[in-house]
Design an enzyme around this catalytic site. Structure first.
Site, PDB file in Angstrom:
ATOM      1  N   GLY A  12      85.411  34.892 106.654  1.00 16.76           N
ATOM      2  CA  GLY A  12      86.865  34.187 106.822  1.00 16.76           C
ATOM      3  C   GLY A  12      87.377  35.179 108.051  1.00 16.76           C
ATOM      4  N   ASN A  34      80.868  31.645 100.650  1.00 19.82           N
ATOM      5  CA  ASN A  34      80.641  30.413 100.172  1.00 19.82           C
ATOM      6  C   ASN A  34      81.116  29.280 101.321  1.00 19.82           C
ATOM      7  OD1 ASN A  34      83.307  30.140  99.639  1.00 19.82           O
ATOM      8  ND2 ASN A  34      83.153  29.019  97.541  1.00 19.82           N
ATOM      9  N   ILE A  63      75.832  38.245  90.932  1.00 19.17           N
ATOM     10  CA  ILE A  63      74.802  38.668  91.923  1.00 19.17           C
ATOM     11  C   ILE A  63      74.429  39.960  91.899  1.00 19.17           C
ATOM     12  CG2 ILE A  63      76.566  38.949  93.790  1.00 19.17           C
ATOM     13  CD1 ILE A  63      74.442  37.653  95.715  1.00 19.17           C
ATOM     14  N   GLY A 102      81.851  44.117  87.771  1.00 21.24           N
ATOM     15  CA  GLY A 102      80.335  44.334  87.113  1.00 21.24           C
ATOM     16  C   GLY A 102      79.453  44.885  88.071  1.00 21.24           C
ATOM     17  N   LYS A 105      80.175  48.489  88.976  1.00 24.54           N
ATOM     18  CA  LYS A 105      80.078  49.530  87.655  1.00 24.54           C
ATOM     19  C   LYS A 105      78.395  49.688  87.691  1.00 24.54           C
ATOM     20  CE  LYS A 105      80.030  49.084  82.609  1.00 24.54           C
ATOM     21  NZ  LYS A 105      80.234  48.088  81.661  1.00 24.54           N
ATOM     22  N   TYR A 145      97.146  31.202  92.952  1.00 20.25           N
ATOM     23  CA  TYR A 145      97.007  32.419  93.752  1.00 20.25           C
ATOM     24  C   TYR A 145      97.651  33.686  93.146  1.00 20.25           C
ATOM     25  CZ  TYR A 145      96.735  34.951  98.316  1.00 20.25           C
ATOM     26  OH  TYR A 145      96.462  35.757  99.289  1.00 20.25           O
ATOM     27  N   LYS A 149      95.506  36.778  91.352  1.00 23.92           N
ATOM     28  CA  LYS A 149      95.704  38.175  92.228  1.00 23.92           C
ATOM     29  C   LYS A 149      96.085  39.264  91.276  1.00 23.92           C
ATOM     30  CE  LYS A 149      94.187  37.404  96.376  1.00 23.92           C
ATOM     31  NZ  LYS A 149      92.735  38.044  97.244  1.00 23.92           N
ATOM     32  N   TYR A 159      88.923  48.244  84.550  1.00 23.46           N
ATOM     33  CA  TYR A 159      87.654  48.634  84.760  1.00 23.46           C
ATOM     34  C   TYR A 159      87.580  50.378  85.100  1.00 23.46           C
ATOM     35  CZ  TYR A 159      84.434  44.695  84.191  1.00 23.46           C
ATOM     36  OH  TYR A 159      83.715  43.542  83.731  1.00 23.46           O
ATOM     37  N   ARG A 186      99.240  27.916 107.876  1.00 22.62           N
ATOM     38  CA  ARG A 186      99.983  29.007 108.013  1.00 22.62           C
ATOM     39  C   ARG A 186     101.145  29.013 109.132  1.00 22.62           C
ATOM     40  NH1 ARG A 186      95.864  33.729 105.855  1.00 22.62           N
ATOM     41  NH2 ARG A 186      94.150  32.466 106.532  1.00 22.62           N
TER      42      ARG A 186
HETATM   43  P1  NAD Z   1      90.390  33.216 104.551  1.00 23.95           P
HETATM   44  O1  NAD Z   1      90.408  31.884 103.793  1.00 23.95           O
HETATM   45  O2  NAD Z   1      90.271  33.128 106.299  1.00 23.95           O
HETATM   46  O3  NAD Z   1      89.049  33.912 104.101  1.00 23.95           O
HETATM   47  C1  NAD Z   1      88.776  34.026 102.653  1.00 23.95           C
HETATM   48  C2  NAD Z   1      87.103  33.845 102.752  1.00 23.95           C
HETATM   49  O4  NAD Z   1      86.939  33.669 101.248  1.00 23.95           O
HETATM   50  C3  NAD Z   1      86.463  32.612 103.731  1.00 23.95           C
HETATM   51  O5  NAD Z   1      85.602  32.781 104.249  1.00 23.95           O
HETATM   52  C4  NAD Z   1      86.166  31.814 102.242  1.00 23.95           C
HETATM   53  O6  NAD Z   1      85.095  30.971 102.604  1.00 23.95           O
HETATM   54  C5  NAD Z   1      85.879  32.892 101.144  1.00 23.95           C
HETATM   55  N1  NAD Z   1      85.618  32.399  99.985  1.00 23.95           N
HETATM   56  C6  NAD Z   1      86.699  31.941  99.105  1.00 23.95           C
HETATM   57  N2  NAD Z   1      86.207  31.585  98.069  1.00 23.95           N
HETATM   58  C7  NAD Z   1      84.807  32.079  97.729  1.00 23.95           C
HETATM   59  C8  NAD Z   1      84.224  32.249  96.600  1.00 23.95           C
HETATM   60  N3  NAD Z   1      84.281  31.548  95.467  1.00 23.95           N
HETATM   61  N4  NAD Z   1      82.845  32.609  96.912  1.00 23.95           N
HETATM   62  C9  NAD Z   1      82.575  33.180  98.122  1.00 23.95           C
HETATM   63  N5  NAD Z   1      83.473  32.999  99.227  1.00 23.95           N
HETATM   64  C10 NAD Z   1      84.675  32.679  98.940  1.00 23.95           C
HETATM   65  O7  NAD Z   1      91.575  34.183 104.211  1.00 23.95           O
HETATM   66  P2  NAD Z   1      91.991  35.498 104.939  1.00 23.95           P
HETATM   67  O8  NAD Z   1      93.375  35.681 105.506  1.00 23.95           O
HETATM   68  O9  NAD Z   1      90.831  36.104 105.831  1.00 23.95           O
HETATM   69  O10 NAD Z   1      92.107  36.416 103.525  1.00 23.95           O
HETATM   70  C11 NAD Z   1      91.105  37.183 102.856  1.00 23.95           C
HETATM   71  C12 NAD Z   1      91.671  37.957 101.614  1.00 23.95           C
HETATM   72  O11 NAD Z   1      92.818  38.915 102.084  1.00 23.95           O
HETATM   73  C13 NAD Z   1      91.963  37.149 100.702  1.00 23.95           C
HETATM   74  O12 NAD Z   1      91.453  37.784  99.453  1.00 23.95           O
HETATM   75  C14 NAD Z   1      93.281  37.074 100.667  1.00 23.95           C
HETATM   76  O13 NAD Z   1      93.972  36.616  99.400  1.00 23.95           O
HETATM   77  C15 NAD Z   1      93.944  38.508 101.064  1.00 23.95           C
HETATM   78  N6  NAD Z   1      95.431  38.366 101.841  1.00 23.95           N
HETATM   79  C16 NAD Z   1      95.380  37.731 103.258  1.00 23.95           C
HETATM   80  C17 NAD Z   1      96.519  37.689 103.687  1.00 23.95           C
HETATM   81  C18 NAD Z   1      96.829  37.072 105.210  1.00 23.95           C
HETATM   82  O14 NAD Z   1      98.024  37.105 105.439  1.00 23.95           O
HETATM   83  N7  NAD Z   1      95.662  36.672 105.755  1.00 23.95           N
HETATM   84  C19 NAD Z   1      97.873  38.049 103.083  1.00 23.95           C
HETATM   85  C20 NAD Z   1      97.495  38.610 101.625  1.00 23.95           C
HETATM   86  C21 NAD Z   1      96.171  38.901 101.102  1.00 23.95           C
HETATM   87  N1  UDP Z   2     106.475  27.800 107.361  1.00 22.27           N
HETATM   88  C1  UDP Z   2     107.300  27.024 108.291  1.00 22.27           C
HETATM   89  N2  UDP Z   2     106.599  26.219 108.955  1.00 22.27           N
HETATM   90  C2  UDP Z   2     105.359  25.742 108.920  1.00 22.27           C
HETATM   91  C3  UDP Z   2     104.469  26.671 107.981  1.00 22.27           C
HETATM   92  C4  UDP Z   2     105.147  27.483 107.281  1.00 22.27           C
HETATM   93  O1  UDP Z   2     108.535  27.127 108.236  1.00 22.27           O
HETATM   94  O2  UDP Z   2     104.647  25.139 109.764  1.00 22.27           O
HETATM   95  C5  UDP Z   2     107.010  28.790 106.591  1.00 22.27           C
HETATM   96  C6  UDP Z   2     106.822  28.583 105.064  1.00 22.27           C
HETATM   97  O3  UDP Z   2     107.719  27.892 104.422  1.00 22.27           O
HETATM   98  C7  UDP Z   2     107.138  30.198 104.584  1.00 22.27           C
HETATM   99  C8  UDP Z   2     106.707  31.086 106.052  1.00 22.27           C
HETATM  100  O4  UDP Z   2     106.672  30.077 106.920  1.00 22.27           O
HETATM  101  O5  UDP Z   2     108.492  30.472 104.459  1.00 22.27           O
HETATM  102  C9  UDP Z   2     105.354  31.646 106.054  1.00 22.27           C
HETATM  103  O6  UDP Z   2     104.341  30.490 105.305  1.00 22.27           O
HETATM  104  P1  UDP Z   2     102.658  30.841 105.279  1.00 22.27           P
HETATM  105  O7  UDP Z   2     102.193  29.790 104.808  1.00 22.27           O
HETATM  106  O8  UDP Z   2     102.461  31.237 106.804  1.00 22.27           O
HETATM  107  O9  UDP Z   2     102.627  32.173 104.542  1.00 22.27           O
HETATM  108  P2  UDP Z   2     103.224  32.681 102.839  1.00 22.27           P
HETATM  109  O10 UDP Z   2     104.407  31.580 102.498  1.00 22.27           O
HETATM  110  O11 UDP Z   2     102.217  32.840 102.147  1.00 22.27           O
HETATM  111  O12 UDP Z   2     104.073  33.947 103.151  1.00 22.27           O
END
Ligand code: NAD
Ligand code: UDP
Length: 310
Positions: A12, A34, A63, A102, A105, A145, A149, A159, A186
C-alpha cells in the site's frame, strides 16, 4: 542474525515506503498484502532485492511465519475504499489484529499497530492528545473503520496485559505523498489530480474543516522510531501539527501548479470531522520525533509523482 520484519499492507501507500526504508536498514522484509488497495507497482522496484519477500495473503486468515517484528498496516485507509465494503473493513481490522497478535504471541515478536486519528472521531478536544477518548459515532458510515481500529487497539492492550505481548500503538493522522492512489478520494490526491487535469476542485462543505498533513517520509521515521523504542508502548500520535482548512489546501495546490481550475463546493459527507490536529508532545518526548517537511515542500514532491502519471 538479520532481523526479519513483517509488514502487513506492505504494497500500500505507507507500507511500500516503510518496506523500502526497512530494506535500506538491512532487514529482511516480508511484505504481506491481498492487493485490495495496494499495487504491485508500489513494490516492483523491491522485488529483485534478495531480502524482500512478497506474500499474497488476506490477514483475516491466520498465517504461520517466523518473524521478529510485525508492522500491522493492512487496512484500506481512504473513506471511499473503507466504506465500499464496510463488513470487510471491520473483519480486516479486528480479525487481522487477532491473527497478527496470535502470530506475535507465538513467535515472541514485537508488534506495532497502525491506528488512526479516527479513533478520536469528530473531536471535542483540540488539539487531540492521546488521553482523549474520542467522539465516535458507532453506527455511522465511518464506524466500520473507526470502531474497527478502536477494537484493534483494545485487542493490542488486552494481549499485552493478558499475554505480555510486546506491543506498540501509533495513531496516524492524515499522511500524504507519492504512491497515493489517484482516485482513492482522499483530499490531497483529489485536489492534485483535479488541478493537473484542469478539472474543478471539489471542496466538500464550506471548506472550513481542518486537517493536519504529514509527509510520508516523516511518518515512516516515526513508525520505525516507535518500533525501536524500548520504553513507550503507546498510544502515540504521529502527525504533522500544522493545521490547514480545505480551502487553504485547495488554494496552495492551485498556486503550486499555476492551475486555473475552479473551486466548487459539494455536499459534506456524513460524520466528516470538523477539525483535526495532533498534539505530538508525547512523540517528541518519547521518540525524539519531529515531522519536519512543510506541506508546501511535500506537495511539490507529491505533485511531481502524479505529474508523471496523469
Ligand atoms: P492503503 O490503502 O494504501 O494501504 C493498505 C494496504 O493494506 C493495501 O496495500 C491493501 O491492499 C492492504 N490490505 C487491505 N486489507 C487487507 C487484508 N484483509 N489483508 C491483507 N492486506 C490488506 O492505505 P495507507 O494509507 O497506506 O494506510 C496504511 C495503514 O495506515 C492503514 O492501516 C491505515 O488505517 C493507517 N492510517 C493511514 C492514514 C493515512 O493518512 N494514510 C491515516 C491513519 C491511519
Ligand atoms: N475533502 C474535500 N474534497 C475532496 C476530498 C475530501 O473537501 O475532494 C475533504 C473531506 O470532506 C474531509 C477532508 O477533505 O473534510 C479530508 O478528507 P480525506 O478523505 O482525505 O481524509 P479524512 O476525512 O479521513 O481525514
Amino acid at each position: 542474525m538479520i532481523k526479519r520484519v513483517l509488514v502487513t499492507g506492505g504494497a500500500g501507500f505507507i507500507g511500500s515506503h516503510l518496506s523500502e526504508r526497512l530494506l535500506k536498514k538491512g532487514f529482511i522484509v516480508l511484505c504481506l498484502d491481498n492487493f485490495y488497495t495496494g499495487r504491485r507497482s508500489n513494490i516492483a522496484h523491491l522485488l529483485d532485492n534478495p531480502n524482500f519477500e512478497l506474500i499474497r495473503h488476506d490477514i483475516i486468515e491466520p498465517i504461520l511465519l517466523e518473524v521478529d517484528e510485525i508492522y500491522n498496516l493492512a487496512c484500506p485507509a481512504s473513506p471511499v475504499h473503507y466504506q465500499h465494503n464496510p463488513v470487510k473493513t471491520i473483519k480486516t481490522s479486528i480479525m487481522g489484529a487477532l491473527n497478527m497478535l496470535g502470530l506475535a504471541k507465538r513467535v515472541n515478536a514485537r508488534i506495532l499497530q497502525a491506528s488512526t486519528s479516527e479513533v478520536y472521531g469528530d473531536p471535542t478536544v483540540h488539539p487531540q492528545t492521546e488521553s482523549y477518548w474520542g467522539n465516535v459515532n458507532p453506527i455511522g458510515p465511518r464506524a466500520c473503520y473507526d470502531e474497527g481500529k478502536r477494537c484493534a487497539e483494545a485487542l493490542m492492550f488486552s494481549y499485552h496485559r493478558q499475554n505480555k505481548v510486546d506491543i506498540r500503538v501509533v495513531r496516524i493522522f492524515n499522511t500524504y505523498g507519492p504512491r497515493m492512489l489517484p482516485h482513492d478520494g482522499r483530499v490531497v490526491s483529489n485536489f492534485i489530480v483535479q488541478a493537473l487535469k484542469g478539472e474543478d476542485m471539489t471542496i466538500y462543505g464550506d471548506g472550513t474543516q481542518t486537517r493536519s498533513f504529514c509527509y510520508v517520509d516523516d511518518l515512516v521515521d516515526g513508525l520505525i522510531a516507535m518500533m525501536e523504542n524500548t520504553e513507550c508502548i503507546g498510544p502515540v500520535n504521529l502527525g504533522n501539527p500544522h493545521e490547514f482548512t480545505m480551502i487553504e489546501l485547495a488554494e496552495l495546490v492551485k498556486e503550486l501548479l499555476g492551475s486555473t481550475s475552479k473551486i466548487v463546493h459539494m455536499e459534506l459527507p456524513e460524520d466528516d470531522p470538523l477539525q483535526r490536529q495532533p498534539d505530538i508532545t508525547l512523540a517528541g518526548e518519547a521518540l525524539n520525533w519531529d515531522p519536519s517537511l512543510p506541506l508546501r515542500e511535500g506537495l511539490k514532491r507529491t505533485i511531481e509523482y502524479f505529474r508523471g502519471r496523469i
